[in-house]
Design a protein around this motif. Structure first.
Motif, PDB file in Angstrom:
ATOM      1  N   GLY A 103      -9.495  -6.727  10.340  1.00 16.93           N
ATOM      2  CA  GLY A 103     -10.972  -6.634   9.552  1.00 16.93           C
ATOM      3  C   GLY A 103     -12.301  -5.496   9.730  1.00 16.93           C
ATOM      4  N   ALA A 150     -11.468  -1.008   8.615  1.00 17.02           N
ATOM      5  CA  ALA A 150     -12.369  -1.055   7.506  1.00 17.02           C
ATOM      6  C   ALA A 150     -12.778   0.158   7.675  1.00 17.02           C
ATOM      7  N   GLU A 178      -8.658   0.716  -2.605  1.00 19.11           N
ATOM      8  CA  GLU A 178      -9.053  -0.130  -1.758  1.00 19.11           C
ATOM      9  C   GLU A 178     -10.128  -1.501  -2.369  1.00 19.11           C
ATOM     10  N   ARG A 179     -10.948  -0.950  -3.258  1.00 14.82           N
ATOM     11  CA  ARG A 179     -12.187  -1.575  -3.227  1.00 14.82           C
ATOM     12  C   ARG A 179     -11.378  -2.803  -5.470  1.00 14.82           C
ATOM     13  N   GLU A 205      -6.580  -9.150  -1.757  1.00 14.29           N
ATOM     14  CA  GLU A 205      -5.819  -9.193  -0.049  1.00 14.29           C
ATOM     15  C   GLU A 205      -6.417 -10.101   0.535  1.00 14.29           C
ATOM     16  N   ARG A 206      -8.039 -10.209   0.888  1.00 17.66           N
ATOM     17  CA  ARG A 206      -8.497 -11.560   1.671  1.00 17.66           C
ATOM     18  C   ARG A 206      -8.270 -12.636   1.437  1.00 17.66           C
ATOM     19  N   ARG A 256      -1.308  -4.706   8.198  1.00 18.69           N
ATOM     20  CA  ARG A 256      -2.685  -3.170   7.604  1.00 18.69           C
ATOM     21  C   ARG A 256      -3.182  -1.563   7.696  1.00 18.69           C
ATOM     22  N   GLN A 270     -12.666   4.256   6.724  1.00 22.56           N
ATOM     23  CA  GLN A 270     -13.288   5.368   5.597  1.00 22.56           C
ATOM     24  C   GLN A 270     -14.015   6.936   6.327  1.00 22.56           C
ATOM     25  N   ALA A 272      -8.923  -5.349  -2.684  1.00 22.88           N
ATOM     26  CA  ALA A 272     -10.004  -6.407  -1.947  1.00 22.88           C
ATOM     27  C   ALA A 272     -10.550  -7.767  -1.721  1.00 22.88           C
ATOM     28  N   TRP A 312       0.654  -1.250  -0.278  1.00 21.70           N
ATOM     29  CA  TRP A 312       0.166  -0.169   0.046  1.00 21.70           C
ATOM     30  C   TRP A 312       0.912   0.927   0.149  1.00 21.70           C
TER      31      TRP A 312
END
Length: 241
Positions: free
Chosen positions: A125, A129, A157-158, A164-165, A221, A133, A161, A44
């Motif tokens: 998570g 998150a 992020e979108r 990453e998960r 993270r 935001q 995501a 990131w």
């Protein structure tokens, strides 16, 4: 490939380096390869550098500096509180179950260790998150440049995501070879019972290493959160100069 011949990454996050080192210690080529994939997909810091390059200069006319300073202070407190809560959870990992009671009697198997790690990941998570935001929403109100940064962070992020998960979900299983190695190398003696198992040197060592990896993952993270918060700070410096 032997552990000695597998190169440990010297770049990337401490989390990626910790996973690579885990592969070296446990003799797992698959863990080393997994760390390499993480370093390619989940950096990131590059996204934050890109966003800074694309951001417009902070507007000279906007919210009053005092109002912005108060917003920054509230965000810093929010980030500090979230980090502290998650670090506390890490410190308790593998010593208590999710209900806060003692672990089941008998020698724990790796399934219990995997679940302890995964429980921490779920908390990461669930808390990071929303914090991210809230940071984006606050930045969007400050200046055109910070609003653009918030927009880009949301897009990144979108976009990443799902991948990453998928990758992070595989981390707990990467501890299995190290768990087996430490258990195999313990002195030939009776396995510890429920009363003294936490004093078992090999198990205590494994728990220390697992918590260290969890801390590295938490730091990883939080990279985007830290980047957004630092952008807010730099905007304050620019406005006050």
């Amino acid at each position: 490939m032997t552990p000695e011949s597998r190169p440990t990454p010297h770049t990337g996050s401490s989390f990626v380096r910790a996973l690579a080192a885990l592969g070296d210690a446990g003799g797992s080529a698959s863990t080393d390869a997994f760390a390499q994939r993480l370093s390619q997909w989940l950096d990131w810091t590059h996204a934050i550098e890109l966003s800074a390059a694309l951001a417009e200069p902070p507007a000279r006319v906007g919210r009053p500096l005092l109002a912005s300073s108060r917003a920054l202070a509230m965000l810093e407190a929010d980030c500090t509180h979230t980090r502290a809560a998650l670090q506390k959870l890490i410190s308790q990992a593998a010593t208590e179950d999710s209900d806060g009671g003692p672990l089941d009697e008998g020698e724990p198997d790796f399934a219990a260790q995997r679940q302890a790690y995964a429980t921490c990941q779920q908390a990461f998570g669930a808390q990071i998150a929303p914090l991210r935001q809230r940071l984006r929403e606050a930045l969007a109100k400050q200046s055109p440049g910070l609003a653009k940064l918030a927009e880009l962070d949301a897009l990144m992020e979108r976009a990443l995501a799902a991948r990453e998960r998928e990758l992070l979900a595989g981390v707990p299983g990467r501890l299995a070879p190290r768990y087996a190695q430490l258990r195999r190398e313990q002195p030939q003696a009776a396995l510890p019972g429920a009363a003294d198992r936490e004093n078992s040197p090999w198990l205590a060592q494994f728990h220390r290493e697992m918590r260290a990896l969890l801390q590295a993952e938490l730091d990883f993270r939080l990279q985007a959160v830290d980047g957004l918060l630092e952008a807010f700070r730099q905007s304050q410096v620019a406005q006050s100069s």
